[in-house]
Design a protein around this motif. Structure first.
Motif, short mmCIF file in Angstrom:
data_model
loop_
_atom_site.label_atom_id
_atom_site.label_comp_id
_atom_site.label_asym_id
_atom_site.label_seq_id
_atom_site.Cartn_x
_atom_site.Cartn_y
_atom_site.Cartn_z
N LEU A 68 0.83 -1.21 0.00
CA LEU A 68 0.00 0.00 0.00
C LEU A 68 0.86 1.25 0.00
O LEU A 68 0.58 2.23 -0.71
CB LEU A 68 -0.92 -0.01 1.22
CG LEU A 68 -2.05 -1.05 1.21
CD1 LEU A 68 -2.74 -1.10 2.57
CD2 LEU A 68 -3.06 -0.74 0.12
N ASP A 69 1.94 1.25 0.79
CA ASP A 69 2.84 2.41 0.82
C ASP A 69 3.55 2.58 -0.53
O ASP A 69 3.77 3.71 -0.98
CB ASP A 69 3.87 2.24 1.93
CG ASP A 69 3.25 2.33 3.32
OD1 ASP A 69 2.16 2.91 3.42
OD2 ASP A 69 3.85 1.81 4.28
N CYS A 71 2.36 1.70 -3.48
CA CYS A 71 1.36 2.24 -4.42
C CYS A 71 1.17 3.73 -4.23
O CYS A 71 1.09 4.50 -5.20
CB CYS A 71 0.03 1.51 -4.24
SG CYS A 71 0.04 -0.22 -4.76
N THR A 72 1.09 4.16 -2.98
CA THR A 72 0.94 5.59 -2.70
C THR A 72 2.15 6.36 -3.22
O THR A 72 2.01 7.45 -3.82
CB THR A 72 0.79 5.82 -1.19
OG1 THR A 72 -0.37 5.12 -0.72
CG2 THR A 72 0.65 7.30 -0.87
N PHE A 73 3.34 5.83 -3.02
CA PHE A 73 4.55 6.49 -3.51
C PHE A 73 4.55 6.59 -5.03
O PHE A 73 4.89 7.63 -5.60
CB PHE A 73 5.78 5.73 -3.01
CG PHE A 73 7.07 6.25 -3.55
CD1 PHE A 73 7.62 7.43 -3.08
CD2 PHE A 73 7.75 5.58 -4.55
CE1 PHE A 73 8.81 7.93 -3.58
CE2 PHE A 73 8.93 6.05 -5.07
CZ PHE A 73 9.47 7.23 -4.58
N LYS A 75 1.98 6.57 -7.10
CA LYS A 75 0.96 7.50 -7.58
C LYS A 75 1.34 8.95 -7.33
O LYS A 75 0.90 9.85 -8.06
CB LYS A 75 -0.38 7.18 -6.91
CG LYS A 75 -0.98 5.86 -7.36
CD LYS A 75 -2.26 5.53 -6.60
CE LYS A 75 -2.84 4.21 -7.06
NZ LYS A 75 -4.06 3.83 -6.30
N ASN A 76 2.13 9.17 -6.30
CA ASN A 76 2.58 10.54 -6.02
C ASN A 76 3.78 10.94 -6.87
O ASN A 76 4.20 12.10 -6.84
CB ASN A 76 2.93 10.69 -4.54
CG ASN A 76 1.70 10.75 -3.66
OD1 ASN A 76 0.64 11.20 -4.08
ND2 ASN A 76 1.82 10.27 -2.42
N ALA A 100 -1.24 0.20 -9.99
CA ALA A 100 -1.00 1.57 -9.54
C ALA A 100 -0.19 2.36 -10.54
O ALA A 100 -0.19 3.60 -10.51
CB ALA A 100 -0.29 1.55 -8.19
N GLU A 143 -7.74 0.59 -2.76
CA GLU A 143 -6.54 0.81 -3.56
C GLU A 143 -6.78 0.40 -5.01
O GLU A 143 -6.43 1.12 -5.95
CB GLU A 143 -5.37 0.04 -2.97
CG GLU A 143 -4.07 0.18 -3.75
CD GLU A 143 -3.60 1.62 -3.81
OE1 GLU A 143 -3.08 2.01 -4.88
OE2 GLU A 143 -3.75 2.36 -2.82
N ASP A 146 -9.18 2.90 -6.72
CA ASP A 146 -8.52 4.15 -7.07
C ASP A 146 -7.63 3.97 -8.31
O ASP A 146 -7.63 4.83 -9.21
CB ASP A 146 -7.68 4.62 -5.88
CG ASP A 146 -6.96 5.92 -6.17
OD1 ASP A 146 -7.63 6.97 -6.22
OD2 ASP A 146 -5.73 5.90 -6.37
N SER A 147 -6.89 2.86 -8.37
CA SER A 147 -6.03 2.61 -9.52
C SER A 147 -6.85 2.41 -10.79
O SER A 147 -6.47 2.88 -11.88
CB SER A 147 -5.16 1.38 -9.27
OG SER A 147 -4.28 1.60 -8.18
N ARG A 150 -8.01 5.82 -11.97
CA ARG A 150 -6.91 6.64 -12.47
C ARG A 150 -6.43 6.17 -13.84
O ARG A 150 -6.15 6.99 -14.72
CB ARG A 150 -5.72 6.58 -11.50
CG ARG A 150 -5.89 7.37 -10.22
CD ARG A 150 -4.76 7.05 -9.26
NE ARG A 150 -4.82 7.87 -8.05
CZ ARG A 150 -4.14 8.99 -7.85
NH1 ARG A 150 -3.33 9.43 -8.80
NH2 ARG A 150 -4.25 9.65 -6.74
#
Length: 516
Positions: A68-69, A71-73, A75-76, A100, A143, A146-147, A150
């Motif tokens: 999860l971390d 994927c967040t990284f 996407k950012n 992601a 998650e 959201d992916s 996007r």
């Protein structure tokens, strides 16, 4: 119901392109060390002028929290175009990372999918209670949703990688060729009911817009061979999780293409001269090697054998140092990767304390020692099992990757215990006789070696004859050679000058009687 045009992934949001293409491998199990490594390599790629990041995925999954971390990284990281290159597998957490990215590319023989929590009981796999499932699935499903939003992936298929219970069908409009994925109830309304009404439906009037004529998709073009392939119907049934091969991933709109090697990636995303590969550093590889089940099993054996040797040869020796270093590596490597947490280390320390209390303080062996051993075993096995999102540390694992890790932990710990018992037998019976190892494990002392020092320097031993230097009442002195020695008779009084014979000797106590 969810609609998707074939190739809709081409309309997905894309990060700015331009600059060199950098390949970042993500291999083996995903953990906190993977997250740290990805951040380091992405920053290095950015500083080198990268425009496209290609994450080369070959992973069975790993820690959900770490994924999860990651994927967040990803996407950012909006200043770079991100591509997932599945080569050859991206399961569970790997599938989450793949969707992601802005785009997905498959290798010629590859697969992606299967990211769901399951529960194991005494009878094998069991259904997860609704409340527990919702709690575990919530961050994973969010998650994937959201992916999908996007990057233009179908929402139903994305959730089908996580959730059981829905049969999903692939349907198309016979007139326009539009294809989409629908659940069982929508498929019944669009296809089954429509076919039942087909016999009594009047033909449309000239100039009127024809109603869609939905039917099941029969085939698709394989991007690898270029041949027509029969479509799987349903795409996924209610008892399975979605897993796609390379051709299905392209046909369902998840993957952009099938590329075989770095040269294909170079042609797609940059000139060959501008393609770089950022691999793991030696320290990252070392930590990954130390967390492998075989290595950890060997480390645990070294801890137990070192402790056994240290107990039999008290003091800080080579064996004690080896045991401490092995224990630090056994716990430190998984702690760095996120497998082990503080609570497991605390439980292990408490277990060792209870066992030591039972051995050195409390007489016998009872509930305190048994509790200590149980805590030690639980802590050792728990260091193999990753944490699960939304759940406390003290729980039985339910995610498939956690259950697999639990099995590995039980096998590794059991193997280490069995190997240690065999090693202890060998150490006690054979190795002390090897000259090189006598410094590590000394031989058991003989009775003569542990006797106190002889105060009379070899005189007045049993059978030796001396002469009384004074009366024995019953104690007195007798001369043996040139030494006067304190002696005692067997209870009788002896006069001075009599010859006496030693009949018993215990330390400095010498018992004599008159010489017969």
């Amino acid at each position: 119901m969810s609609a998707l045009l074939l190739g809709a992934a081409a309309t997905a949001r894309a990060a700015p392109a331009g600059g060199r293409c950098v390949i970042i491998p993500i291999q083996s199990t995903i953990d906190d060390m993977t997250l740290a490594s990805i951040k380091r390599r992405v920053e290095s790629a950015r500083q080198s002028g990268a425009g496209v990041l290609v994450f080369e995925l070959d992973t069975p999954g790993g820690l959900v929290t770490s994924a999860l971390d990651i994927c967040t990284f990803i996407k950012n990281t909006t200043d770079l175009k991100t591509v997932a290159w599945v080569r050859p597998k991206a399961y569970s957490a790997g599938a989450m990372i793949a969707v992601a990215c802005n785009e997905i590319v498959m290798s010629p023989v590859s697969s992606i999918g299967d990211c769901a929590p399951i529960m194991i009981g005494t009878n094998g796999l069991e259904p997860v209670p609704a409340t527990e499932r919702a709690k575990m699935e919530s961050p994973i499903v969010n998650e994937f949703r959201d992916s999908a939003a996007r990057n233009g992936y179908d929402a139903l298929l994305s959730e089908a990688m996580v959730r059981l219970g829905d049969s999903i069908w692939w349907v198309e409009d016979a007139q326009s060729g539009t294809r989409r994925f629908v659940r069982e109830d929508e498929k019944k309304r669009l296809v089954d009911d429509q076919q039942e009404r087909a016999g009594g439906t009047p033909a449309p009037q000239i100039g009127a817009t024809a109603a869609p004529q939905w039917r099941l998709v029969q085939s698709y073009i394989d991007p690898v061979t270029g041949k027509s392939m029969p479509a799987r119907q349903p795409v996924v049934n209610e008892h399975d999780l979605l897993t796609m091969n390379q051709s299905e991933a392209v046909a369902y709109g998840f993957a952009k293409a099938v590329d075989g090697g770095a040269s294909d990636i170079a042609r797609r995303y940059g000139a060959p001269a501008d393609v770089a590969r950022l691999a793991y550093t030696w320290s990252e590889k070392l930590v990954g090697w130390l967390t492998s089940p075989i290595v950890r099993s060997i480390l645990l054996m070294l801890v137990l054998l070192g402790a056994y040797t240290e107990f039999h040869a008290p003091g800080i020796s080579v064996a004690g140092v080896v045991a401490l270093v092995a224990l630090a590596l056994f716990l430190g490597a998984p702690y760095l990767t996120g497998l082990a947490s503080v609570w497991e280390i605390v439980v292990l320390i408490i277990g060792i304390g209870l066992l030591a209390l039972e051995l050195f303080v409390i007489p016998g062996f009872g509930i305190v020692g048994i509790t200590g051993i149980a805590l030690i075993l639980v802590a050792l096995v728990a260091t193999f099992v990753p944490a699960e999102p939304g759940r406390s540390p003290l729980h039985l694992p339910t995610l498939n990757v956690s259950i697999a890790a639990l099995k590995v932990g039980v096998v590794a710990t059991s193997s280490a215990l069995i190997g240690s018992v065999i090693g202890m037998f060998v150490l006690s019976r054979f190795l002390p006789r090897v000259p090189v190892l006598r410094r590590v494990i000394p031989e058991n002392p003989t009775p003569s070696a542990v006797l106190p020092e002889d105060p009379y320097r070899g005189l007045a031993r049993v059978g030796d004859v001396g002469r009384c230097e004074g009366p024995l009442r019953p104690a007195g002195k007798a001369r043996f050679g040139g030494a006067l020695i304190d002696v005692v008779s067997e209870g009788e009084f002896l006069d001075s000058g009599l010859e006496v014979e030693v009949v018993e000797r215990r330390g400095n106590r010498v018992v004599v009687r008159t010489l017969k």
